[in-house]
Design a protein around this motif. Structure first.
Motif, mmCIF file in Angstrom:
data_model
loop_
_atom_site.group_PDB
_atom_site.id
_atom_site.type_symbol
_atom_site.label_atom_id
_atom_site.label_comp_id
_atom_site.label_asym_id
_atom_site.label_seq_id
_atom_site.Cartn_x
_atom_site.Cartn_y
_atom_site.Cartn_z
ATOM 1 N N THR A 1 -0.362 -2.179 -6.006
ATOM 2 C CA THR A 1 0.910 -2.329 -6.730
ATOM 3 C C THR A 1 1.924 -1.314 -6.221
ATOM 4 O OG1 THR A 1 -0.509 -2.737 -8.649
ATOM 5 C CG2 THR A 1 1.863 -2.650 -9.036
ATOM 6 N N ILE A 2 1.482 -0.082 -6.120
ATOM 7 C CA ILE A 2 2.386 0.998 -5.693
ATOM 8 C C ILE A 2 2.843 0.777 -4.250
ATOM 9 C CG2 ILE A 2 2.434 3.458 -5.116
ATOM 10 C CD1 ILE A 2 0.794 3.898 -7.692
ATOM 11 N N SER A 3 1.916 0.319 -3.402
ATOM 12 C CA SER A 3 2.285 0.043 -2.007
ATOM 13 C C SER A 3 3.359 -1.027 -1.943
ATOM 14 C CB SER A 3 1.058 -0.410 -1.218
ATOM 15 O OG SER A 3 0.092 0.605 -1.193
ATOM 16 N N GLY A 4 3.220 -2.048 -2.803
ATOM 17 C CA GLY A 4 4.216 -3.114 -2.827
ATOM 18 C C GLY A 4 5.565 -2.626 -3.298
ATOM 19 N N VAL A 5 5.590 -1.842 -4.377
ATOM 20 C CA VAL A 5 6.865 -1.422 -4.958
ATOM 21 C C VAL A 5 7.558 -0.369 -4.093
ATOM 22 C CG1 VAL A 5 6.183 0.515 -6.448
ATOM 23 C CG2 VAL A 5 7.934 -1.104 -7.225
ATOM 24 N N LEU A 6 6.786 0.386 -3.292
ATOM 25 C CA LEU A 6 7.398 1.393 -2.419
ATOM 26 C C LEU A 6 8.328 0.755 -1.379
ATOM 27 C CD1 LEU A 6 4.617 4.060 -1.732
ATOM 28 C CD2 LEU A 6 6.898 4.498 -2.614
ATOM 29 N N THR A 7 8.009 -0.460 -0.984
ATOM 30 C CA THR A 7 8.877 -1.131 -0.008
ATOM 31 C C THR A 7 10.237 -1.476 -0.612
ATOM 32 O OG1 THR A 7 8.032 -3.324 -0.585
ATOM 33 C CG2 THR A 7 6.881 -2.148 1.163
ATOM 34 N N ALA A 8 10.316 -1.511 -1.956
ATOM 35 C CA ALA A 8 11.558 -1.889 -2.636
ATOM 36 C C ALA A 8 12.365 -0.683 -3.097
ATOM 37 C CB ALA A 8 11.235 -2.776 -3.841
ATOM 38 N N CYS A 9 11.807 0.509 -2.946
ATOM 39 C CA CYS A 9 12.419 1.705 -3.550
ATOM 40 C C CYS A 9 13.520 2.311 -2.703
ATOM 41 C CB CYS A 9 11.365 2.776 -3.775
ATOM 42 S SG CYS A 9 10.243 2.372 -5.095
ATOM 43 N N LEU B 1 13.913 6.904 -6.389
ATOM 44 C CA LEU B 1 12.808 6.273 -7.098
ATOM 45 C C LEU B 1 11.508 6.424 -6.308
ATOM 46 C CD1 LEU B 1 11.793 4.610 -9.474
ATOM 47 C CD2 LEU B 1 12.494 2.535 -8.259
ATOM 48 N N GLY B 2 11.600 6.330 -4.983
ATOM 49 C CA GLY B 2 10.414 6.490 -4.144
ATOM 50 C C GLY B 2 9.775 7.848 -4.315
ATOM 51 N N GLU B 3 10.616 8.881 -4.417
ATOM 52 C CA GLU B 3 10.080 10.236 -4.616
ATOM 53 C C GLU B 3 9.440 10.381 -5.994
ATOM 54 O OE1 GLU B 3 13.303 12.873 -3.819
ATOM 55 O OE2 GLU B 3 13.280 12.491 -1.656
ATOM 56 N N TYR C 1 4.247 10.425 -9.158
ATOM 57 C CA TYR C 1 3.260 9.735 -10.003
ATOM 58 C C TYR C 1 1.932 9.576 -9.248
ATOM 59 C CZ TYR C 1 0.997 5.826 -12.423
ATOM 60 O OH TYR C 1 0.087 5.027 -13.068
ATOM 61 N N MET C 2 2.026 9.282 -7.944
ATOM 62 C CA MET C 2 0.816 9.116 -7.137
ATOM 63 C C MET C 2 0.029 10.413 -7.025
ATOM 64 S SD MET C 2 2.522 6.728 -4.179
ATOM 65 C CE MET C 2 1.113 6.696 -3.090
ATOM 66 N N ILE C 3 0.745 11.532 -6.901
ATOM 67 C CA ILE C 3 0.066 12.836 -6.819
ATOM 68 C C ILE C 3 -0.675 13.121 -8.121
ATOM 69 C CG2 ILE C 3 0.448 15.325 -6.658
ATOM 70 C CD1 ILE C 3 2.812 14.660 -4.751
ATOM 71 N N HIS D 1 -4.566 3.159 1.670
ATOM 72 C CA HIS D 1 -3.536 2.137 1.514
ATOM 73 C C HIS D 1 -2.227 2.753 1.019
ATOM 74 C CE1 HIS D 1 -2.746 -2.158 1.471
ATOM 75 N NE2 HIS D 1 -2.063 -2.001 0.350
ATOM 76 N N SER D 2 -2.324 3.606 0.008
ATOM 77 C CA SER D 2 -1.128 4.245 -0.564
ATOM 78 C C SER D 2 -0.493 5.222 0.411
ATOM 79 C CB SER D 2 -1.489 4.977 -1.857
ATOM 80 O OG SER D 2 -2.020 4.093 -2.792
ATOM 81 N N ALA D 3 -1.340 5.985 1.114
ATOM 82 C CA ALA D 3 -0.822 6.976 2.061
ATOM 83 C C ALA D 3 -0.016 6.293 3.169
ATOM 84 C CB ALA D 3 -1.964 7.777 2.664
ATOM 85 N N CYS D 4 -0.535 5.163 3.669
ATOM 86 C CA CYS D 4 0.187 4.427 4.718
ATOM 87 C C CYS D 4 1.528 3.922 4.192
ATOM 88 C CB CYS D 4 -0.653 3.258 5.204
ATOM 89 S SG CYS D 4 -2.110 3.772 6.139
ATOM 90 N N SER D 5 1.547 3.475 2.949
ATOM 91 C CA SER D 5 2.799 2.991 2.353
ATOM 92 C C SER D 5 3.795 4.131 2.178
ATOM 93 C CB SER D 5 2.517 2.341 0.999
ATOM 94 O OG SER D 5 1.683 1.224 1.144
ATOM 95 N N LEU D 6 3.307 5.301 1.798
ATOM 96 C CA LEU D 6 4.183 6.477 1.659
ATOM 97 C C LEU D 6 4.777 6.889 3.010
ATOM 98 C CD1 LEU D 6 2.497 8.950 -0.859
ATOM 99 C CD2 LEU D 6 4.826 8.063 -0.970
ATOM 100 N N ILE D 7 3.929 6.903 4.038
ATOM 101 C CA ILE D 7 4.401 7.252 5.384
ATOM 102 C C ILE D 7 5.486 6.264 5.818
ATOM 103 C CG2 ILE D 7 3.730 7.336 7.819
ATOM 104 C CD1 ILE D 7 0.965 8.398 6.820
ATOM 105 N N GLU D 8 5.229 4.979 5.566
ATOM 106 C CA GLU D 8 6.192 3.932 5.920
ATOM 107 C C GLU D 8 7.491 4.101 5.134
ATOM 108 O OE1 GLU D 8 7.284 0.349 8.018
ATOM 109 O OE2 GLU D 8 5.753 1.899 8.309
#
Length: 623
Positions: free
Chosen positions: A133-141, A145-147, A152-154, A163-170
Motif C-alpha cells: 500500500t505504502i509503495s503504491g501511495v508513494l508514487t502519488a506523493c 506528504l512523502g516525507e 510513518y514507515m520508520i 519493497h518499501s525501501a525501493c519505493s522510498l529510493i524511487e
C-alpha cells in the motif's frame, strides 16, 4: 488450468480454457472467476472483463470481497477508473487488498489526487497499510506528504522492507533528493539485488555515472549476484560517457559469464552502449548474432546509426525492419527522419511521414519534432509549419526546430515572431539553442540592435551564459553589417579564448567586405588553431585574388602544398528509387562510373555539334 496459464504468462490461453470449461457444462466458482478476471487484467481486455463481470453478477457473487478486488484490478488495468471506483463504493466491506488495489489503480493511471484521498479514507477506517500500500501511495506523493509517510514507515519499521525501501529510493530520486535516497539505502540493515539495482538506477537518473559504477562494484564485492535488470541499468550508465566504455566491455564479459546476454533487456542495453560509444562494428556484430530482436533492438541500432552519422544505413535498416513485419516506435521513426534531414532526402522523408500517419504517431511530440526538422532542412518550411500547427502538444524542441527552420530559410522576422509567441503566450523558458536560432534570424534580417537586445535578455532574464556559438552569431551580424572593428573588439572582450568558429566567421566577413588587413589577421588565427583546415587558406587566397595580389595567392597555395592540405572536392547527389548517388569532380568511385561517363561524353558531343550548327547558322545569316 486457468490459474496455471495466467501465472506462467499465458493469459490468453487461460481465458480460452475458461471458455472451454463453460462449453463443457462445468459451472465456475469464485476461484475460477478470480483466475479468469486475473487473465483479463493481464490482457487489459475491457470487453472480456465486462462479460465476465456480467456472469459474476448473474451468479450473485459480485459483492464477494475477493471477486470485487479482482474487478477493481481489471478496470484499473483497462484505464476505466470510474468503474473501478463504482465497484469499490458498492462493496459492503473493504479490506486491505481492496484499498491497495484501488490506490495502485489510480497511480497506474496517473490520477494521484484520488489515490491520496483513498489512502486517507483507509487510515480513517483504521486499516493499517502494508508495504505494498505504502509503495503504491508513494508514487502519488508530493515532497511533503512523502516525507510524512517516510516518518510513518520508520515508526512501523516498514522502511526496512525491501519493497518499501525501493519505493522510498524511487520517491526521493524522482523528487530530486538523491542525498535522501542514498541515506535510505545506507540505513538498510539488509540489501538484496533489488535494492542495489534501485540505487544504481537512481544514480543513473541523476547522471552520477561514477557513483552508479561504484555501487555495482560494491554489490559484487558483497556477494550479491546481479540480475538482468542490474546489468541493463549499469550498461546504460556506461553508454552515457565514452570515458567508461572500457567498463562497458568488462560488463559485457561479465554478462556472458552469468549467462544473461540472451536476455533481451541486457542485449538491448549492450546495443545502446556500443552505439553511444561509437563502436559501430561491435554493434553490428552483436545485432547480427541476435536470434529474436524486438522493436527496441531494431530502433536502438537505427538510432545508433543516426548518432554516428551513418544516415543511409539508418534509413535502410528501418526499411528492412518494416519489411520483416516489425512496427517501428517513435524513437526509431524520429531517428530515421533526422537521417533524412541530414541527407536532404525529401522523398524518403515523405514516405516515413506516411508511415507515421498510418501508425497514428505523426502528432507524437518526438516524431512531430523530427518531421518539423526534416521538412525545414529539406527546404519545405511551409510543411514544417503545418506539422507544428497540427501537433496538440509542443515541447521546447518543437519551438526550437521551427525557429531554426525559419532562421535558416532567411525568414528572420517569422523566427522572431515564433520566439515571442513561445515566451509570452506559452510561457516556455528558452535555452541555449533557442538563442542561437534567434541570433541567426537577426543576422539574416540585419537587425543589429535587436540582436544585442536578445543577447542581453539571454544573460539577464534567463541566466544563460553566452557560448562560443552565441558570440559567433553576434560577430557574424556585425560582420554582415560591415562593422568589422567592432566585431574584433567583441572577440577581444570575450570571457574565454575565441575558437576556430569565431575566427572563421570573422574571416568570412572580411572577405565579404574586402578588408584584407583584418582578413590576414583572422586567417592567421584560424591557421594557428586549426592548421589543417583548408577553408581558411582558400578564403585568404580568394581575398588576395580579389585585390590582385597574385604573388600572395601563389604563396598561400604553396603553403597548402607543402603541408599536404587539399581542398575537399564539392559534391552533388541525386536520389533514385530511395537510393542516394553522390558525385564529385573527376570521380570514378561510383559502381556505374563507366556508364555515367559514356552518357556524359555522348552529351558533350551533342553539345559540340549543336554549337557548330549554331555557328554555321550565324555565318549563313551574316552572309
Amino acid at each position: 488450468m486457468v490459474s496455471g496459464f495466467v501465472h506462467n504468462g499465458l493469459p490468453s490461453d487461460g481465458f480460452f480454457v475458461f471458455v472451454e470449461m463453460l462449453d463443457s457444462g462445468v459451472v465456475p466458482n469464485d476461484f475460477a472467476f478470480s483466475a479468469t478476471l486475473h487473465a483479463c487484467a493481464e490482457l487489459a481486455a475491457l470487453e472480456l472483463g465486462e462479460q465476465v463481470h456480467s456472469m459474476v453478477v448473474r451468479f450473485g457473487i459480485d459483492r464477494d470481497c475477493r471477486i470485487a478486488n479482482c474487478l477493481i484490478d481489471v478496470y484499473s488495468r483497462c484505464r476505466s477508473m470510474d468503474k473501478a471506483q463504482l465497484i469499490f463504493d458498492k462493496m459492503t466491506e473493504q479490506d486491505l487488498v481492496t484499498f491497495t488495489t484501488l490506490i495502485s489503480g489510480y497511480c497506474l493511471n496517473n490520477l494521484f489526487e484520488p489515490a491520496i484521498r483513498v489512502f486517507e479514507h483507509m487510515l480513517l477506517k483504521g486499516i493499517e497499510p502494508n508495504e505494498h500500500t505504502i509503495s503504491g501511495v508513494l508514487t502519488a506523493c508530493g515532497p511533503m506528504l512523502g516525507e510524512q509517510i517516510h516518518g510513518y514507515m520508520i515508526k512501523t519499521m516498514t522502511d526496512q522492507s525491501v519493497h518499501s525501501a525501493c519505493s522510498l529510493i524511487e520517491f526521493y530520486s524522482k523528487s530530486g533528493e538523491i542525498g535522501q535516497a542514498k541515506l535510505v539505502f545506507e540505513n538498510l540493515v539488509q540489501r538484496n539485488v533489488v535494492t542495489w539495482s534501485s540505487m544504481i538506477s537512481c544514480c543513473l537518473r541523476h547522471e552520477q555515472i561514477e557513483d552508479a559504477l561504484w555501487l555495482f562494484h560494491d554489490m559484487v564485492c558483497t556477494g550479491s549476484v546481479p540480475n538482468e535488470y542490474t546489468f541493463a541499468t549499469t550498461l546504460g550508465a556506461c553508454g552515457l560517457s565514452s570515458e567508461f566504455f572500457y567498463v562497458g566491455r568488462q560488463l559485457h564479459c561479465s554478462a556472458i559469464k552469468h549467462n544473461l546476454v540472451s536476455d533481451i533487456r541486457v542485449f538491448n542495453a549492450l546495443l545502446t552502449m556500443y552505439g553511444r560509444s561509437g563502436d559501430v562494428d561491435s554493434l553490428e556484430k552483436l545485432f547480427d548474432r541476435m536470434e529474436n530482436p524486438d522493436v527496441v533492438s531494431w530502433c536502438s541500432v537505427i538510432s545508433s546509426y543516426f548518432q554516428n552519422g551513418l544516415d543511409e544505413k539508418s534509413i535502410k535498416l528501418l526499411s528492412r525492419m518494416h519489411r520483416e513485419g516489425f512496427v517501428p516506435n517513435e524513437y526509431g521513426l524520429s531517428s530515421t527522419l533526422s537521417s533524412c534531414a541530414n541527407l536532404a532526402s525529401l522523398d524518403q522523408g515523405k514516405h516515413l511521414h506516411c508511415l507515421a500517419l498510418k501508425l497514428g504517431c505523426d502528432l507524437d511530440v518526438c516524431v512531430g519534432n523530427a518531421l518539423i526538422n526534416m521538412y525545414a532542412k529539406c527546404g519545405s518550411i511551409e510543411e514544417a509549419r503545418l506539422i507544428f500547427d497540427a501537433m496538440p502538444n509542443h515541447d521546447l524542441m518543437s519551438w526550437n526546430s521551427l525557429i531554426h527552420g525559419y532562421a535558416h530559410h532567411g525568414n528572420g522576422n517569422k523566427a522572431i515572431s515564433v520566439f515571442d509567441i513561445m515566451t509570452e503566450a506559452h510561457n516556455i523558458t528558452p535555452d541555449h539553442s533557442t538563442f542561437v536560432g534567434i541570433l541567426v534570424a537577426c543576422s539574416h534580417v540585419g537587425c543589429v540592435d535587436r540582436a544585442f537586445r536578445y543577447f542581453d535578455i539571454m544573460r539577464d532574464r534567463y541566466s544563460i551564459m553566452p557560448s562560443a556559438s552565441h558570440y559567433a552569431c553576434v560577430i557574424d551580424i556585425m560582420g554582415r553589417a560591415g562593422r568589422l572593428r567592432e566585431a574584433l573588439q567583441i572577440i577581444n572582450q570575450m570571457p574565454f579564448e575565441p575558437d576556430v568558429l569565431t575566427w572563421k566567421t570573422m574571416l568570412a566577413s572580411c572577405k565579404l567586405h574586402k578588408n584584407i588587413e583584418l582578413g590576414k589577421f583572422a586567417a592567421e588565427k584560424v591557421i594557428e588553431l586549426s592548421p589543417k583546415d583548408s577553408a581558411s587558406y582558400v578564403l585568404l587566397s580568394n581575398m588576395h585574388a580579389m585585390h590582385g595580389e597574385w604573388k600572395d595567392v601563389e604563396k598561400v597555395r604553396s603553403t597548402m602544398d607543402k603541408q599536404g592540405i587539399k581542398k575537399g572536392a564539392g559534391c552533388s547527389w541525386i536520389q533514385i528509387r530511395n537510393e542516394v548517388h553522390a558525385f564529385a569532380a573527376s570521380d570514378t568511385s561510383h559502381v556505374r562510373a563507366d556508364s555515367v561517363y559514356l552518357i556524359l561524353n555522348l552529351l558533350l558531343k551533342e553539345m559540340e555539334e549543336d554549337k557548330r550548327s549554331a555557328e554555321i547558322s550565324i555565318i549563313s545569316y551574316d552572309l
